[in-house]
Design a protein around this motif. Structure first.
Motif, mmCIF file in Angstrom:
data_model
loop_
_atom_site.group_PDB
_atom_site.id
_atom_site.type_symbol
_atom_site.label_atom_id
_atom_site.label_comp_id
_atom_site.label_asym_id
_atom_site.label_seq_id
_atom_site.Cartn_x
_atom_site.Cartn_y
_atom_site.Cartn_z
ATOM 1 N N ILE A 263 15.391 5.849 -13.767
ATOM 2 C CA ILE A 263 15.728 4.916 -14.753
ATOM 3 C C ILE A 263 14.055 4.124 -13.143
ATOM 4 O O ILE A 263 13.959 4.843 -12.296
ATOM 5 C CB ILE A 263 16.997 4.215 -14.113
ATOM 6 N N THR A 264 13.688 3.395 -13.837
ATOM 7 C CA THR A 264 12.424 2.998 -13.738
ATOM 8 C C THR A 264 12.691 1.647 -14.487
ATOM 9 O O THR A 264 13.386 0.687 -15.379
ATOM 10 C CB THR A 264 11.387 3.245 -14.637
ATOM 11 N N VAL A 265 12.147 0.316 -13.060
ATOM 12 C CA VAL A 265 12.733 -1.031 -13.512
ATOM 13 C C VAL A 265 11.571 -2.076 -12.713
ATOM 14 O O VAL A 265 10.649 -1.624 -11.566
ATOM 15 C CB VAL A 265 14.133 -0.963 -11.897
ATOM 16 N N ASP A 266 11.439 -2.919 -13.944
ATOM 17 C CA ASP A 266 9.794 -3.502 -13.100
ATOM 18 C C ASP A 266 10.613 -4.836 -12.083
ATOM 19 O O ASP A 266 11.388 -5.245 -12.658
ATOM 20 C CB ASP A 266 10.056 -4.630 -14.460
ATOM 21 N N GLN B 263 6.429 -0.889 -11.275
ATOM 22 C CA GLN B 263 7.607 -0.483 -11.596
ATOM 23 C C GLN B 263 8.418 -0.185 -10.172
ATOM 24 O O GLN B 263 7.523 0.629 -9.274
ATOM 25 C CB GLN B 263 7.443 0.147 -12.494
ATOM 26 N N SER C 217 13.242 3.353 -19.330
ATOM 27 C CA SER C 217 13.573 2.029 -18.500
ATOM 28 C C SER C 217 15.240 2.326 -19.159
ATOM 29 O O SER C 217 15.984 2.660 -19.530
ATOM 30 C CB SER C 217 13.241 0.926 -19.514
ATOM 31 N N TRP C 218 15.927 0.815 -18.135
ATOM 32 C CA TRP C 218 17.300 1.379 -19.018
ATOM 33 C C TRP C 218 17.985 0.678 -20.363
ATOM 34 O O TRP C 218 17.950 1.700 -20.967
ATOM 35 C CB TRP C 218 18.178 -0.176 -17.740
ATOM 36 N N TYR D 287 15.670 1.711 -22.975
ATOM 37 C CA TYR D 287 15.466 2.856 -23.551
ATOM 38 C C TYR D 287 16.215 4.101 -23.569
ATOM 39 O O TYR D 287 16.743 4.893 -24.211
ATOM 40 C CB TYR D 287 14.393 3.950 -22.814
#
Length: 126
Positions: free
Chosen positions: A61-64, A71, A108-109, A111
């Motif tokens: 997962i990628t988080v801003d 990111q 992303s979460w 997505y």
């Protein structure tokens, strides 16, 4: 040692731990019942995301980040360890950022949720 809990602190138990020079952070406040339920739901959802997306080459997962504006990339195990730390300690562990992550291998979460929901909906139609 359980690798699911994240990396072991190399200075654990060392009286000369350099982190001792840092100011003590405020103790974390315990999670409310609602917050705890949300984190448990996130853990369950993360597990579903992994089962659905990992076979397609998605690594996590990628988080801003609201602090630095960039990111951050979390592999499945690290994200799960962070959520478990929230449950146990009320905060996540400090960790090194991913080294040169393949940005195309993280989603992303939102997505991940949309993809998992679509797969589940399609499987119900069959």
């Amino acid at each position: 040692m359980n690798l699911d809990d994240g990396p072991l602190d190399p200075f654990l138990g060392d009286p000369d731990d350099p982190a001792g020079l840092l100011d003590d952070a405020e103790p974390a406040q315990p999670l409310s019942d609602d917050e705890r339920a949300d984190v448990l739901a996130d853990l369950a959802e993360l597990s579903e995301f992994r089962v659905t997306l990992e076979p397609h080459g998605i690594a996590g997962i990628t988080v801003d980040c609201g602090d630095c504006g960039e990111q951050h990339f979390f592999g499945w195990d690290l994200m799960a360890a962070n959520l478990r730390a929230l449950l146990g300690e009320g905060r996540t562990h400090v960790h090194e950022p991913a080294f040169a992550p393949d940005q195309d291998a993280y989603v992303s979460w939102d997505y991940a949720r949309g993809y998992a929901d679509a797969v589940q909906a399609l499987s119900k139609r069959r």
